[in-house]
Design a protein around this motif. Structure first.
Motif, PDB file in Angstrom:
ATOM      1  N   ALA A   1      20.344  -9.990   5.763  1.00 13.32           N
ATOM      2  CA  ALA A   1      19.515 -11.039   4.844  1.00 13.32           C
ATOM      3  C   ALA A   1      20.262 -12.265   4.898  1.00 13.32           C
TER       4      ALA A   1
ATOM      5  N   ASP B   1      24.462 -14.523   5.526  1.00 13.32           N
ATOM      6  CA  ASP B   1      25.420 -14.538   5.636  1.00 13.32           C
ATOM      7  C   ASP B   1      26.236 -15.749   5.300  1.00 13.32           C
TER       8      ASP B   1
ATOM      9  N   PHE C   1      18.230 -18.856  -0.211  1.00 15.28           N
ATOM     10  CA  PHE C   1      17.753 -19.466   1.223  1.00 15.28           C
ATOM     11  C   PHE C   1      17.030 -18.076   2.046  1.00 15.28           C
TER      12      PHE C   1
ATOM     13  N   ASP D   1       5.650 -18.346   9.153  1.00 16.24           N
ATOM     14  CA  ASP D   1       5.875 -17.730   8.004  1.00 16.24           C
ATOM     15  C   ASP D   1       7.132 -17.890   7.453  1.00 16.24           C
ATOM     16  N   GLU D   2       8.088 -18.505   8.255  1.00 12.97           N
ATOM     17  CA  GLU D   2       9.337 -18.519   7.564  1.00 12.97           C
ATOM     18  C   GLU D   2      10.011 -19.917   7.124  1.00 12.97           C
ATOM     19  N   ILE D   3       8.840 -20.401   6.731  1.00 10.39           N
ATOM     20  CA  ILE D   3       8.837 -22.042   6.149  1.00 10.39           C
ATOM     21  C   ILE D   3       8.251 -21.683   4.460  1.00 10.39           C
ATOM     22  N   VAL D   4       9.036 -22.157   3.637  1.00 11.40           N
ATOM     23  CA  VAL D   4       8.357 -22.519   2.125  1.00 11.40           C
ATOM     24  C   VAL D   4       8.043 -23.792   1.905  1.00 11.40           C
ATOM     25  N   PHE D   5       6.970 -24.220   1.659  1.00  8.11           N
ATOM     26  CA  PHE D   5       6.602 -25.581   1.382  1.00  8.11           C
ATOM     27  C   PHE D   5       5.891 -25.837  -0.089  1.00  8.11           C
ATOM     28  N   ARG D   6       5.937 -26.931  -0.366  1.00  7.52           N
ATOM     29  CA  ARG D   6       5.206 -27.239  -1.514  1.00  7.52           C
ATOM     30  C   ARG D   6       4.808 -28.843  -1.537  1.00  7.52           C
TER      31      ARG D   6
ATOM     32  N   ILE E   1       7.381 -30.911   0.812  1.00  6.38           N
ATOM     33  CA  ILE E   1       8.593 -30.615   1.236  1.00  6.38           C
ATOM     34  C   ILE E   1       8.727 -29.204   1.944  1.00  6.38           C
TER      35      ILE E   1
ATOM     36  N   VAL F   1      11.254 -25.897   3.435  1.00  3.35           N
ATOM     37  CA  VAL F   1      12.560 -25.388   3.396  1.00  3.35           C
ATOM     38  C   VAL F   1      12.486 -24.171   4.338  1.00  3.35           C
TER      39      VAL F   1
ATOM     40  N   ILE G   1      13.441 -20.468   5.659  1.00  3.82           N
ATOM     41  CA  ILE G   1      14.156 -19.313   5.106  1.00  3.82           C
ATOM     42  C   ILE G   1      15.135 -19.071   6.312  1.00  3.82           C
ATOM     43  N   ARG G   2      16.339 -18.830   5.791  1.00  5.21           N
ATOM     44  CA  ARG G   2      17.408 -18.595   6.672  1.00  5.21           C
ATOM     45  C   ARG G   2      18.178 -17.478   6.445  1.00  5.21           C
ATOM     46  N   GLN G   3      19.029 -16.970   7.393  1.00  5.45           N
ATOM     47  CA  GLN G   3      19.904 -15.874   7.266  1.00  5.45           C
ATOM     48  C   GLN G   3      21.331 -16.116   7.523  1.00  5.45           C
ATOM     49  N   GLY G   4      21.576 -17.659   7.523  1.00  9.95           N
ATOM     50  CA  GLY G   4      23.092 -17.860   7.619  1.00  9.95           C
ATOM     51  C   GLY G   4      23.342 -19.410   6.893  1.00  9.95           C
TER      52      GLY G   4
ATOM     53  N   LEU H   1      22.310 -25.290   6.462  1.00  8.34           N
ATOM     54  CA  LEU H   1      21.793 -25.362   4.856  1.00  8.34           C
ATOM     55  C   LEU H   1      21.394 -26.791   4.488  1.00  8.34           C
TER      56      LEU H   1
ATOM     57  N   ILE I   1      16.328 -29.688   4.910  1.00  3.99           N
ATOM     58  CA  ILE I   1      15.228 -29.874   4.026  1.00  3.99           C
ATOM     59  C   ILE I   1      14.578 -30.618   4.440  1.00  3.99           C
TER      60      ILE I   1
END
Lengths: 293, 96
Positions: A61, A63, A245, B12-17, B24, B26, B28-31, B35, B38
Motif C-alpha cells: 500500500a 513504503d 497518500f 481513478d488514482e487522483i483525488v481532487f477537490r 487541487i 493529489v 494516490i501513491r505507494q511510495g 510526495l 500536489i
C-alpha cells in the motif's frame, strides 16, 4: 478465549485519541481468539511478544522508503517498522482490522522494550490512519501557546520551526511541539494538540488550544507577511502535512479538512528574522493584513 | 502530442477537490519518492478537468471552453492541448 490474567494493560492518549493495549502471554501464535475491545478507547491492540504468523498474500500500500511500510492483506492493513528497502528486518508488525477498532501487534524478541509497545514510527503512522477517519490531520508544524492564543507555524525541514519554538519559549510561552502538531475540529473551532513525536526542541506540552492564526514559515531578510487563502493555502497546508497518500477516502477527507481549516483561520506566509522581534510582529498583526508589511 | 479527436477520462488514482474556481489534484501513491506532487489547476484548467469525464472528445471540450470563457477557438485549442499534455505527463488522465 481471553483471560483477565496474566494480561497487563496500558493506554496511550494523544490529541484525544486513545489506544489501549494488553499483552497476551503464552498463546499459540496460530490462534487468534476474538479480541475484547476496551471501553473508552478508539482502538484496542493485543500484543504478542513473538514473530507474526506467516503472512497471507499481501499488496504493497505504501513504503516510506525509510522506517515503515504498509500492506493490505485480506481486507486488513499490515504495518511494519522497516521499509522494504531497509537493510534491517522488521521487529514490530501491526495487523489492523478494516474498521481500525482493533489490531494485533507482534513484537519480536530483538525489538527494544519500550513503554509504548508500538514504538516510533508505528505509533505516529497509526495516529495518521486514525485521524484520516474523519478526526483531523497531523502537520509538520510548531505550536505555540501565547497566553491562550494558539499560533500554528507550519514548515518543512529547515524553515525555522525549532528556531521559532526557542524564541517563544525564551519569552515564557509554552511550546506544544516544534515539529509535529495534530489539528482537530471541535465545537466549531480548530484545535491544535501537542504530540510526543520527533522535533529538535525537547520541551513539549501535551496541552491543546484553539488556533488563532496559522503561518507558513520561511526565513527572510526582514519580517514580512502575506495573506494566503483558497487553493493556494490548501496546497501549502497539504505540502506540510502527513496525509494518507495511499488511501483515496482518507486523502479526500484530508483535503476537505484543510479547506475548512483555511476558510476558518487566517493564514499567512511569514518570512522572519530569527530574533525576538518576530514575537511582537506576530502579536501585532492586524486582522485585515493583506500583503507584504 | 495529445489528439483532440480522442476521449480522455480522469484517472481513478487522483483525488481532487474544487476550491473556489480552482481545483487541487493529489495522486494516490505507494511510495514516498514523489510526495511533493500536489497540483493546483487554475479556473480554465479546473473546468477542463471537470469535462474530462470519459464522454466528451477533445474537440467538444475545446468548444465548451470557447463558449464559456469568451476565448478564440485557436487559443482555447492551444491551452487545451497544453493542459492535456501536462495531465498526461503526471498520469492524471487516461485515454478511452
Amino acid at each position: 478465549m481471553i483471560h483477565e490474567e496474566p494480561q497487563k494493560g496500558n493506554r496511550l492518549e494523544i490529541a484525544g485519541i486513545r489506544v489501549s493495549w494488553f499483552f497476551e502471554l503464552d498463546s499459540d501464535p496460530s490462534i487468534l481468539p476474538p479480541l475484547v475491545l476496551k471501553a473508552g478507547s478508539d482502538i484496542t491492540l493485543r500484543v504478542r511478544r513473538h514473530s507474526p504468523p506467516t503472512f497471507f498474500p499481501k499488496e504493497n500500500a505504501f513504503d516510506s522508503g525509510q522506517t515503515w511500510a504498509l500492506f493490505r492483506s485480506r481486507g486488513r492493513l499490515l504495518l511494519q517498522n522497516t521499509s522494504l528497502h531497509s537493510e534491517f528486518s522488521p521487529s514490530r508488525f501491526l495487523f489492523l482490522a478494516p474498521d481500525l477498532k482493533s489490531g494485533d501487534l507482534y513484537v519480536t524478541d530483538d525489538a527494544p522494550q519500550e513503554a509504548d509497545p508500538l514504538g516510533y514510527p508505528l505509533n505516529q503512522v497509526l495516529w495518521i490512519l486514525l485521524l484520516s477517519q474523519g478526526r483531523g490531520s497531523l502537520f509538520h508544524a510548531c505550536g505555540i501557546d501565547d497566553d491562550g492564543k494558539g499560533y500554528l507555524f507550519l514548515g518543512n525541514s529547515g524553515d525555522g520551526k525549532s528556531t521559532t519554538a526557542k524564541l517563544w519559549f525564551d519569552q515564557g510561552m509554552a511550546v506544544l511541539n516544534d515539529d509535529r502538531i495534530i489539528v482537530k475540529e471541535k465545537d466549531g473551532k480548530f484545535w491544535m494538540h501537542g504530540t510526543p513525536w520527533h522535533g529538535d526542541f525537547k520541551v513539549h506540552s501535551s496541552r491543546d488550544l484553539p488556533i488563532h492564526k496559522l503561518f507558513f514559515l520561511r526565513h527572510g531578510q526582514k519580517n514580512s507577511l502575506q495573506v494566503k487563502n483558497g487553493a493556494e493555502a490548501v496546497s501549502m497546508l497539504l505540502a506540510r502535512s502527513f496525509p494518507p497518500f495511499w488511501d483515496k477516502e482518507g486523502m479526500a477527507f484530508t483535503i476537505e479538512f484543510c479547506q475548512r481549516l483555511v476558510s476558518e483561520i487566517s493564514c499567512y506566509e511569514l518570512a522572519f528574522v530569527p530574533d525576538a522581534g518576530i514575537i511582537d510582529f506576530v502579536r501585532n498583526i492586524q486582522p485585515q493584513a493583506q500583503s507584504d508589511s | 502530442m495529445e489528439s483532440l479527436d480522442k476521449v480522455y477520462r480522469r484517472s481513478d488514482e487522483i483525488v481532487f477537490r474544487k476550491i473556489g474556481e480552482e481545483c487541487i489534484l493529489v495522486p494516490i501513491r505507494q511510495g514516498a519518492s514523489d510526495l511533493e506532487s500536489i497540483y493546483t489547476l487554475n479556473e480554465t484548467a479546473a473546468r477542463i478537468w471537470e469535462l474530462l469525464d470519459g464522454t466528451a472528445t477533445g474537440i467538444e471540450i475545446r468548444n465548451k471552453i470557447t463558449e464559456e470563457f469568451d476565448v478564440a477557438p485557436e487559443e482555447a485549442e492551444k491551452d487545451l492541448i497544453h493542459h492535456l499534455q501536462e495531465l498526461a505527463s503526471v498520469k492524471a488522465i487516461t485515454e478511452e
